[in-house]
Scaffold this active site. Structure first.
Site, PDB file in Angstrom:
ATOM      1  CG  HIS A   1     -15.731 -29.897   6.245  1.00 12.05           C
ATOM      2  ND1 HIS A   1     -15.210 -30.176   4.999  1.00 12.05           N
ATOM      3  CD2 HIS A   1     -14.817 -29.134   6.858  1.00 12.05           C
ATOM      4  CE1 HIS A   1     -14.043 -29.590   4.868  1.00 12.05           C
ATOM      5  NE2 HIS A   1     -13.777 -28.952   5.974  1.00 12.05           N
TER       6      HIS A   1
ATOM      7  CE1 TYR B   1      -8.593 -29.407   7.462  1.00 12.77           C
ATOM      8  CE2 TYR B   1     -10.786 -29.563   6.513  1.00 12.77           C
ATOM      9  CZ  TYR B   1      -9.491 -29.083   6.471  1.00 12.77           C
ATOM     10  OH  TYR B   1      -9.095 -28.302   5.444  1.00 12.77           O
TER      11      TYR B   1
ATOM     12  CG  HIS C   1     -11.628 -33.854  -3.453  1.00 17.18           C
ATOM     13  ND1 HIS C   1     -10.500 -33.077  -3.263  1.00 17.18           N
ATOM     14  CD2 HIS C   1     -12.333 -33.761  -2.303  1.00 17.18           C
ATOM     15  CE1 HIS C   1     -10.540 -32.535  -2.060  1.00 17.18           C
ATOM     16  NE2 HIS C   1     -11.643 -32.944  -1.458  1.00 17.18           N
ATOM     17  CG  PHE C   2     -13.698 -38.597  -1.178  1.00 19.91           C
ATOM     18  CD1 PHE C   2     -13.580 -39.972  -1.140  1.00 19.91           C
ATOM     19  CD2 PHE C   2     -14.898 -38.040  -1.592  1.00 19.91           C
ATOM     20  CE1 PHE C   2     -14.622 -40.786  -1.529  1.00 19.91           C
ATOM     21  CE2 PHE C   2     -15.954 -38.842  -1.991  1.00 19.91           C
ATOM     22  CZ  PHE C   2     -15.805 -40.221  -1.954  1.00 19.91           C
ATOM     23  CG  HIS C   3     -10.787 -42.611  -3.725  1.00 18.56           C
ATOM     24  ND1 HIS C   3     -12.108 -42.303  -3.836  1.00 18.56           N
ATOM     25  CD2 HIS C   3     -10.753 -43.885  -3.235  1.00 18.56           C
ATOM     26  CE1 HIS C   3     -12.841 -43.336  -3.452  1.00 18.56           C
ATOM     27  NE2 HIS C   3     -12.054 -44.309  -3.081  1.00 18.56           N
TER      28      HIS C   3
ATOM     29  NE  ARG D   1     -20.116 -39.260  -4.265  1.00 15.09           N
ATOM     30  CZ  ARG D   1     -19.925 -38.832  -3.008  1.00 15.09           C
ATOM     31  NH1 ARG D   1     -20.122 -37.570  -2.687  1.00 15.09           N
ATOM     32  NH2 ARG D   1     -19.535 -39.670  -2.075  1.00 15.09           N
ATOM     33  NE  ARG D   2     -22.795 -41.625  -2.195  1.00 16.13           N
ATOM     34  CZ  ARG D   2     -23.256 -41.152  -1.068  1.00 16.13           C
ATOM     35  NH1 ARG D   2     -24.311 -40.406  -1.038  1.00 16.13           N
ATOM     36  NH2 ARG D   2     -22.681 -41.458   0.067  1.00 16.13           N
TER      37      ARG D   2
END
Ligand code: HEM
Ligand SMILES: [Cu+2]
Ligand SMILES: [Cu+2]
Lengths: 549, 160
Positions: A223, A227, A374-376, A439-440
């Site tokens: 995590h 950040y 989301h993380f793209h 995913r994956r």
């Protein structure tokens, strides 16, 4: 012939540029893999020559999630440090080069084993899938190398403080230190699992591995990793954009406070990635969820400060009303536009993050392609567009060249192409994820039921978005190569914001490192000690390694 | 430290909302029992086949329209107790899932439901769900486990 004037010492510029070359090579490889992934997932394309889907997915995750980001960030902070806290001494520079060489050697080693198909374990390398030891040793080298460079960055900051007693340290230097400090504290977890668990196990010195311990140590790192990507973007938003738009930093102390809060609240929260896992008490999961959500506070502070800066500047230029400032912003300046678009994307991206971290609600989206969507948005759009926005001035500024009007325009096209591509790809990922798409995963028809058959069109949309993104990557590389080698010689500004007059003095306590490192450690111990002892005491027999690819 | 009045209002409002949100999530989890799957029971991952209840996979009725469904995952298969990999249950059935893995980490996702949990070697994962809507639900693996990862699947059919 125009004179070439660099904004930082030539030797320091060379150091930063070395990082940039690795970072942009990673972009080339990673985005190519990304395109192939979307094509395979559309069900219309199969990979040639026995290349596996999960092999290229491992490559994509490693070179974009770990290499591009880390090299860009370290290179950028090396530069801001040289600019604001002074040129490196030759000894500091030597250590930085040692760190860089270790990192690069590590990347080469890890990449080799991925390409040999000896390490198709994805970038999270969850045990008990067991890769070749070279894969883990390479990753260790990357981390240790980054520590060496981190210490150089700390040393420069300390040196500045010593030479300027009693003065407030430069904001960018302070932020660079927090960024690297978070990285150092976080990587202790992944270094521990790799060195104590994975390497001896993959070399055959130990027979089994404790899976839950390794996952917990990984996510202790995982995590704050995200950040660590975000903080340099915040550096740009807080301290560089105000200068680009001709305004002032809203408040020095609020900027520092929000960085401190991000440091405190981004480490003791790894369980929010393990919410659906057995063996962890739900009380501790919830406790870490609460700590996770405390980052809402510095995030709100950031949103306020940034828009306050825009509004202040807008009013200075004669804007009236609530949103009058919008028309006064330099939209045609890519150094502003790219990070600003990144900032705007962070609003839906952050909202998605809140959903993901919502304890039991996580079950709806966990390990679905929603998470990838989301993380793209967070990493591959907000952060990456800001990094591109930095590159547009940083590269010419330190190499003594100019960002020409033509390249500026190409940058604007890049920003739009990337946004459109990502809106399509990430949007389709979010929707498919809500319908349960995992995913994956390579293309599959599963059991042939109606629920999974409904995903086809979303996967085609992802391939369309992926193709547009691939074009965006090519445009970016054209700009990068031009800025590094062909743009006309000259002088390009290295924008460093100054603080507005209405901002009060900065409290001394914000520079008390012993205090903040102490509080960070205390929070980590609070969130992890009891559940970690629990996990070890109640551990089942360990697992041997498996190679299922 | 100097703070603008609007900023104070903004932060107060934001923090207040956050507090309400966390309390709602907490009450739902601890008072109403909507906890994420967190079973703490362990077993020897190499002896799964001889450890009850995993020595006998499949559906077992334990009450009125209440079932226990025992499943063993391995690369790249869900052993649901039959070759067709199809489990049929009546509408309205409450099913207690008992699942573990014999080798690597797998996922356990029942598409269109809240059943979504990680399977880790040495641990039992449990979750309870009531099926009110008839239809075919695909069970699939959503954590990477090797080349055949996307081929791991089974079906749970809720009968009218
Ligand atoms: C051309 C642009 C890109 C395309 C087309 C693309 C496409 C994809 C796709 C389709 C996946 C999911 C595959 C799956 O779950 O089966 C994926 C995963 C991922 N992407 Fe990207 N991506 C791009 C850019 C980026 C960038 C810039 C970053 C990082 C800054 C990034 C980081 C990741 C990571 C960390 C994963 C997760 C890998 C894993 O689950 O192991 N991507 N990408
Ligand atoms: Cu996280
Ligand atoms: Cu799998």
């Amino acid at each position: 012939m125009l004179k070439s004037i660099r904004s930082i010492a030539a030797a320091d510029a060379k150091l930063t540029m070395a990082h940039m070359f690795v970072a942009f090579t990673a972009l080339l490889l990673g985005a190519t893999a990304g395109l192939l992934q979307t094509l395979v997932r559309s069900g219309k394309v199969t990979l040639p020559a026995g290349i596996g889907y999960y092999q290229i997915l491992t490559l994509h995750g490693v070179v974009l999630g770990l290499v591009l980001t880390t090299f860009f960030i370290v290179g950028f902070v090396i530069a801001t440090q040289s600019k604001t806290a002074g040129e490196y001494s030759s000894k500091e520079r030597k250590f930085a080069w040692i760190g860089f060489s270790m990192m690069t050697a590590g990347v080469a080693l890890t990449a080799t084993f991925i390409l040999l198909n000896e390490a198709s374990v994805l970038y999270t390398f969850y045990a008990p899938l067991m890769a070749h030891p070279g894969f883990y040793i390479g990753l260790t080298l990357v981390i240790v190398g980054s520590w060496v460079e981190g210490f150089v960055i700390f040393h420069r900051h300390a040196k500045w403080r010593k030479e300027n007693p009693g003065q407030r340290t430069p904001l960018l230097s302070y932020m660079g230190v927090i960024t690297m400090l978070m990285w150092q504290i976080a990587t202790l977890g992944v270094a521990a699992t790799v060195c104590i668990q994975f390497i001896p196990w993959s070399l055959g010195f130990t027979d089994t591995i404790d899976v839950l311990v390794s996952r917990t140590l990984f996510w202790y790192f995982g995590h704050p990793l995200v950040y660590f990507w975000l903080l340099p973007a915040y550096m740009c938003w807080y301290a560089i954009i105000p200068k680009i738009i001709g305004g002032k930093i809203f408040s020095d102390s609020l900027a520092r406070l929000s960085f401190i809060l991000l440091l405190l609240f981004s480490i003791p929260v790894g369980f929010h990635h393990q919410l659906t896992e057995p063996g962890i008490d739900p009380f501790w999961k919830y406790l870490q969820v609460v700590l996770t959500f405390l980052v809402v506070i510095p995030s709100l502070m950031t949103a306020f400060s940034l828009f306050a800066t825009f509004e202040m500047r807008g009013r200075e230029l004669g804007a009236k009303g609530l949103f009058g400032w919008v028309r006064k912003m330099p939209w045609k300046d890519v150094r502003f536009l790219a990070p600003f678009i990144g900032m705007v994307w962070f609003i839906p991206a952050g909202t998605g993050g809140i959903i993901n971290a919502s304890n039991q609600m996580n079950q709806v989206v966990h390990n679905t392609i929603w998470v990838t969507g989301h993380f793209h948005l967070t990493a591959a759009t907000s952060v990456i567009l800001t990094f591109f926005g930095i590159a547009y001035w940083l590269i010419p500024s330190i190499t003594g060249r100019k960002l020409t009007a033509k390249l500026n325009k190409l940058g604007i096209v890049q920003t739009i192409v990337w946004s459109v591509g990502m809106a399509i790809m990430s949007g389709a990922m979010h929707w498919q994820g809500l319908l349960g798409g995992p995913r994956r995963s390579a293309y599959s028809e599963y059991a042939g039921n109606a629920d999974t058959a409904a995903w086809g069109s979303y996967q085609i949309a992802q391939a369309i978005g992926g193709s547009i993104l691939f074009i965006g990557m090519v445009i970016m590389l054209v700009i990068f190569i031009n800025l590094a080698f062909f743009a006309p010689k000259g002088q390009e500004e290295f924008p460093v914001g100054t603080v507005a007059d209405i901002a009060g003095p900065t409290p001394k306590v914000l520079e008390n490192w012993k205090l903040w490192i102490g509080v960070t450690c205390a929070l980590i111990l609070f969130a992890y000690t009891i559940p970690f002892i629990d996990i070890i005491q109640n551990a089942p027999p360990g697992s041997p390694g498996f190679k299922f690819w | 430290m100097h703070m603008h009045k609007y900023e104070k209002i903004w932060l107060l409002f934001g923090t207040g909302t956050l507090l309400v949100f966390l309390i709602v999530v907490g009450i739902s989890a601890f008072y109403m029992g909507n906890q994420p799957p967190s079973c703490a029971v362990t077993l020897d991952p190499e002896k799964v086949d001889s450890t009850p209840p995993f020595d006998e996979t499949g559906l077992k009725q334990i009450g009125e329209n209440e079932y226990q469904l025992t499943i063993v995952a391995s690369a790249f298969n869900y052993d649901v107790g039959n070759k067709d990999k199809l489990v049929q249950i009546p509408k309205g059935a409450t099913v207690h899932f008992n699942v573990t893995t014999k080798d690597v980490v797998h996922g356990f996702e029942l598409v269109g439901t809240n059943v979504n949990m990680m399977l880790e070697p040495g641990y039992i994962s449990t979750y309870t769900n009531t099926f009110d809507k008839p239809g075919k639900y695909t069970l699939l693996c959503n954590e990477y486990c090797g080349t055949g990862h996307h081929l791991m699947t089974a079906t749970i059919e809720v009968m009218e």
